[in-house]
Design an enzyme around this catalytic site. Structure first.
Site, PDB file in Angstrom:
ATOM      1  N   GLN A 130       0.875  -1.192   0.000  1.00 35.04           N
ATOM      2  CA  GLN A 130       0.000   0.000   0.000  1.00 35.04           C
ATOM      3  C   GLN A 130       0.898   1.225   0.000  1.00 35.04           C
ATOM      4  OE1 GLN A 130      -2.617   1.722  -0.342  1.00 35.04           O
ATOM      5  NE2 GLN A 130      -4.415   0.431  -0.202  1.00 35.04           N
ATOM      6  N   CYS A 410      -0.850  17.230   9.719  1.00 36.11           N
ATOM      7  CA  CYS A 410      -0.960  18.653   9.427  1.00 36.11           C
ATOM      8  C   CYS A 410      -0.567  18.916   7.981  1.00 36.11           C
ATOM      9  CB  CYS A 410       0.010  19.398  10.338  1.00 36.11           C
ATOM     10  SG  CYS A 410      -0.661  20.873  11.001  1.00 36.11           S
TER      11      CYS A 410
HETATM   12  P1  NAD Z   1      -9.858  -1.144   4.347  1.00 38.80           P
HETATM   13  O1  NAD Z   1      -9.578  -2.357   3.539  1.00 38.80           O
HETATM   14  O2  NAD Z   1      -9.252  -0.996   5.701  1.00 38.80           O
HETATM   15  O3  NAD Z   1     -11.433  -0.945   4.488  1.00 38.80           O
HETATM   16  C1  NAD Z   1     -12.354  -1.205   3.446  1.00 38.80           C
HETATM   17  C2  NAD Z   1     -13.736  -1.369   4.072  1.00 38.80           C
HETATM   18  O4  NAD Z   1     -14.705  -1.582   3.050  1.00 38.80           O
HETATM   19  C3  NAD Z   1     -13.839  -2.549   5.029  1.00 38.80           C
HETATM   20  O5  NAD Z   1     -14.276  -2.091   6.289  1.00 38.80           O
HETATM   21  C4  NAD Z   1     -14.845  -3.482   4.368  1.00 38.80           C
HETATM   22  O6  NAD Z   1     -15.636  -4.186   5.297  1.00 38.80           O
HETATM   23  C5  NAD Z   1     -15.671  -2.511   3.546  1.00 38.80           C
HETATM   24  N1  NAD Z   1     -16.360  -3.125   2.403  1.00 38.80           N
HETATM   25  C6  NAD Z   1     -15.862  -3.966   1.458  1.00 38.80           C
HETATM   26  N2  NAD Z   1     -16.804  -4.288   0.562  1.00 38.80           N
HETATM   27  C7  NAD Z   1     -17.933  -3.632   0.927  1.00 38.80           C
HETATM   28  C8  NAD Z   1     -19.232  -3.552   0.368  1.00 38.80           C
HETATM   29  N3  NAD Z   1     -19.566  -4.193  -0.736  1.00 38.80           N
HETATM   30  N4  NAD Z   1     -20.150  -2.767   1.016  1.00 38.80           N
HETATM   31  C9  NAD Z   1     -19.828  -2.106   2.159  1.00 38.80           C
HETATM   32  N5  NAD Z   1     -18.611  -2.171   2.721  1.00 38.80           N
HETATM   33  C10 NAD Z   1     -17.662  -2.905   2.103  1.00 38.80           C
HETATM   34  O7  NAD Z   1      -9.408   0.086   3.403  1.00 38.80           O
HETATM   35  P2  NAD Z   1      -9.105   1.619   3.750  1.00 38.80           P
HETATM   36  O8  NAD Z   1      -7.720   1.738   4.283  1.00 38.80           O
HETATM   37  O9  NAD Z   1     -10.215   2.210   4.526  1.00 38.80           O
HETATM   38  O10 NAD Z   1      -9.091   2.229   2.279  1.00 38.80           O
HETATM   39  C11 NAD Z   1     -10.285   2.251   1.506  1.00 38.80           C
HETATM   40  C12 NAD Z   1     -10.022   2.598   0.063  1.00 38.80           C
HETATM   41  O11 NAD Z   1      -9.674   3.974  -0.078  1.00 38.80           O
HETATM   42  C13 NAD Z   1      -8.871   1.819  -0.541  1.00 38.80           C
HETATM   43  O12 NAD Z   1      -9.181   1.471  -1.867  1.00 38.80           O
HETATM   44  C14 NAD Z   1      -7.761   2.785  -0.502  1.00 38.80           C
HETATM   45  O13 NAD Z   1      -6.763   2.500  -1.436  1.00 38.80           O
HETATM   46  C15 NAD Z   1      -8.479   4.071  -0.826  1.00 38.80           C
HETATM   47  N6  NAD Z   1      -7.675   5.219  -0.422  1.00 38.80           N
HETATM   48  C16 NAD Z   1      -8.208   6.387  -0.171  1.00 38.80           C
HETATM   49  C17 NAD Z   1      -7.437   7.469   0.179  1.00 38.80           C
HETATM   50  C18 NAD Z   1      -7.998   8.771   0.436  1.00 38.80           C
HETATM   51  O14 NAD Z   1      -7.313   9.754   0.554  1.00 38.80           O
HETATM   52  N7  NAD Z   1      -9.251   8.864   0.572  1.00 38.80           N
HETATM   53  C19 NAD Z   1      -6.087   7.357   0.290  1.00 38.80           C
HETATM   54  C20 NAD Z   1      -5.550   6.148   0.045  1.00 38.80           C
HETATM   55  C21 NAD Z   1      -6.346   5.096  -0.295  1.00 38.80           C
END
Ligand code: NAD
Length: 556
Positions: A130, A410
């Protein structure tokens, strides 16, 4: 593949001012590795999974033990090399060189897909790093909360006059990062309805005060959200269920949110997303018994999920992709207009990147929250003219509970990072802060990532897929003397879709550290300004000129 699963293993991190390694930089790497796998911090520490699907801190327990041993023995003029979570060499370098260099999940482009990765993973040859999981600078959900707060704040400014009051945000995924969403929405005075298929994730967010209440009843969830919206009362509701199943029902019932996004781990169809109709247990056994069928069903469900998002968007919801690549999967499944809603970076974050701003953070190696409070206090004094920053720090002090080593996030930019680095190093030197401080950032930063469906989506000059930038970023940070530097592939959006680099630097109060901090905390955000100035963004060009960054081909 793990050679030693050690299911019941619990990592107890070192705390306090006593040194176990041969220098504070090695000690810092050790404590941050352990912190990534702390029970309070990691999502599945027994499997070495920190967050984001299967984002791991070490390849297996055997490799973990070897890393710990290597760090404990590492001299102050040596560098440890980590290849996808496994320590592979220790070379003599010099005192200002990084103590650790990490390369995680990198594949030659023509092989850069999940199928090939899983084959290698099964053979024990690879690990998914990741972003901050494999580079040992994850600080729990706080690490993402300010970015999420800034995203919703900017959305509120653009769409609702500056506040999310009297609005409902619908999202899914309350994992390591997604779990920041409810708090970020309520910090912006809005109502958040967040679906997660795994009740234990919802419970964890309630325990850590990121989420207010939970229910498994859709009617009740909608009623609670609507009542709070009308009352203008911030509230976050965790709804237990599958997003791809529940969202079409919401549409049938005539419910439409004001804001809509998603943070399930859609970037990893095998490990990060649960298909429609499966309980968690059923999903786990199908994943094991028939992974290719699992991936097929998972992708089909994502297509339904995105179609529901598109329908809600057409009905007026402000909709954006939150960096999990769900649009790409849906498009590959035949949802032609999947990219009708934008990614969060071009929509809300890019102007911050143009000034070198991004998810900067520091952690107290002592484990003492007082050290963070002390830095907060000095920051509030020294940066008192930056109202937005001071508001954030006060809010974070009040609302954010620490997980593992106390830390602060921050979003500082070019100039301010180097300034704060010196302030922190001075606080360590004078003993006002009890032990060295680790300073780092997410890979999702201004100049450290190439990810055409996320951080570099829709670049002004069309350079979305150019990944020279994170490589230059890693090289200049290593040259400058960062404490550990990493180069990864596939973080955030999954295999084949991103390349990115991380850096961490230790403020141990020495003069040597002061010089290194000045260099690295200038070049690192500087790469963000340069990358965006080179792509033609006016704000970045202005920043480069004002700050005197030398860019040989920038027109004066
Ligand atoms: P994680 O794997 O810890 O959590 C994912 C969650 O999604 C789990 O709690 C799981 O139960 C839930 N889930 C899976 N399938 C589902 C469904 N069909 N319906 C409802 N819930 C469901 O991941 P995370 O660390 O929270 O990251 C989430 C995503 O966001 C990843 O793809 C990550 O790469 C991306 N991401 C976002 C940012 C940002 O700035 N927002 C940054 C990096 C990554």
């Amino acid at each position: 593949m793990e050679t030693n699963t050690a299911k019941s293993r619990v990592i107890t991190n070192y705390k306090g001012t006593e040194l176990h390694a041969k220098g504070w930089i090695q000690e810092a790497a050790l404590r941050m590795l352990m912190n990534n796998l702390d029970q309070e911090v990691a999502e599945r520490p027994e499997d070495l999974v920190v967050y984001g699907g299967i984002g791991k801190a070490a390849r297996n327990w055997e490799a973990y033990d070897a890393i710990v041993k290597s760090l404990l023995e590492l001299e102050n003029d040596e560098t440890l090399l980590i290849q996808s979570g496994k320590p592979v060499a220790v070379f003599k370098s010099h005192k200002d060189a990084p103590r650790v260099l990490l390369a995680n999940s990198n594949l030659v482009p023509a092989w850069a897909n999940w199928e090939h990765f899983h084959e290698l993973d099964k053979k024990g040859l690879m690990m998914y790093g990741q972003m901050t999981a494999g580079s040992w600078i994850y600080i729990g959900t706080q690490g993402i909360v300010q970015g999420t707060y800034e995203t919703f704040a900017e959305l509120a400014r653009q769409e609702f006059g500056g506040s999310l009051k009297h609005t409902i945000t619908l999202t899914a995924g309350l994992g390591g990062m997604g779990g920041a969403q409810p708090l970020a929405v309520t910090m912006n005075e809005g109502v958040c309805l967040a679906i997660d298929v795994d009740e234990t994730r919802i419970d964890r967010r309630i325990e850590t005060a990121y989420l207010d209440v939970k229910t498994s009843n859709l009617e009740e969830a909608i009623n609670l959200a609507q009542e709070a919206k009308i009352a203008g009362k911030p509230l976050s509701i965790g709804l237990i269920g599958n997003a791809a199943e529940l969202m079409p029902i919401m549409i049938e019932k005539g419910f439409n949110p004001d804001v809509l996004t998603d943070q399930t781990s859609a970037h990893d169809p095998l490990n990060g997303y649960v298909p429609i109709g499966f309980s968690l247990e059923e999903a786990a056994s199908l994943r094991k018994e028939d992974p290719s069928n699992y991936v097929k069903l998972s992708k089909q469900s994502m297509a339904i999920h995105v179609k529901a998002m598109l329908t809600m968007q057409q009905k007026g919801a402000i909709t954006f992709d939150y960096g999990n690549n769900i649009r790409q999967v849906a498009k590959d499944e035949g949802v032609e207009n999947a990219f009708d809603f934008p990614g969060f970076v071009p929509a809300y974050i890019r102007p911050l990147f143009c000034e070198g701003k991004g998810p900067f953070r520091w952690a107290a190696l002592s484990g003492d929250p007082e050290d963070i409070r002390k830095i907060d206090e000095v920051l509030l004094r020294e940066f008192k003219d930056d109202e937005h920053l001071c508001k954030w720090v006060r809010m974070a002090q009040e609302k954010i509970s620490f997980q593992g080593l106390p830390a602060r996030i921050c979003w500082l930019g070019y100039g301010d990072r180097a300034r704060l680095g010196k302030i922190i190093n001075d606080l360590v030197a004078s003993g006002e802060v009890s032990a060295p401080i680790v300073i780092g950032r997410d890979h999702l930063d201004a100049g450290s990532v190439a990810s055409p469906n996320r951080e570099t989506e829709g670049m002004k000059d069309g350079s979305d897929a150019v990944s020279d930038w994170p490589i230059l970023n890693a090289m200049i940070n290593a040259v400058g003397g960062a404490s550990w530097v990493s180069l990864h592939h596939g973080g955030g959006v999954g295999m084949g879709y991103s390349q990115h680099s991380g850096m961490v630097i230790v403020a141990d109060g020495t003069k040597d550290a002061e010089v290194r901090l000045q260099r690295v905390l200038t070049t690192d955000p500087g790469m963000g300004v340069v990358r965006h100035a080179d792509a033609g963004y006016e704000l970045a060009i202005k920043t480069a000129k004002e700050k005197g960054i030398k860019m040989p081909m920038l027109k004066q």
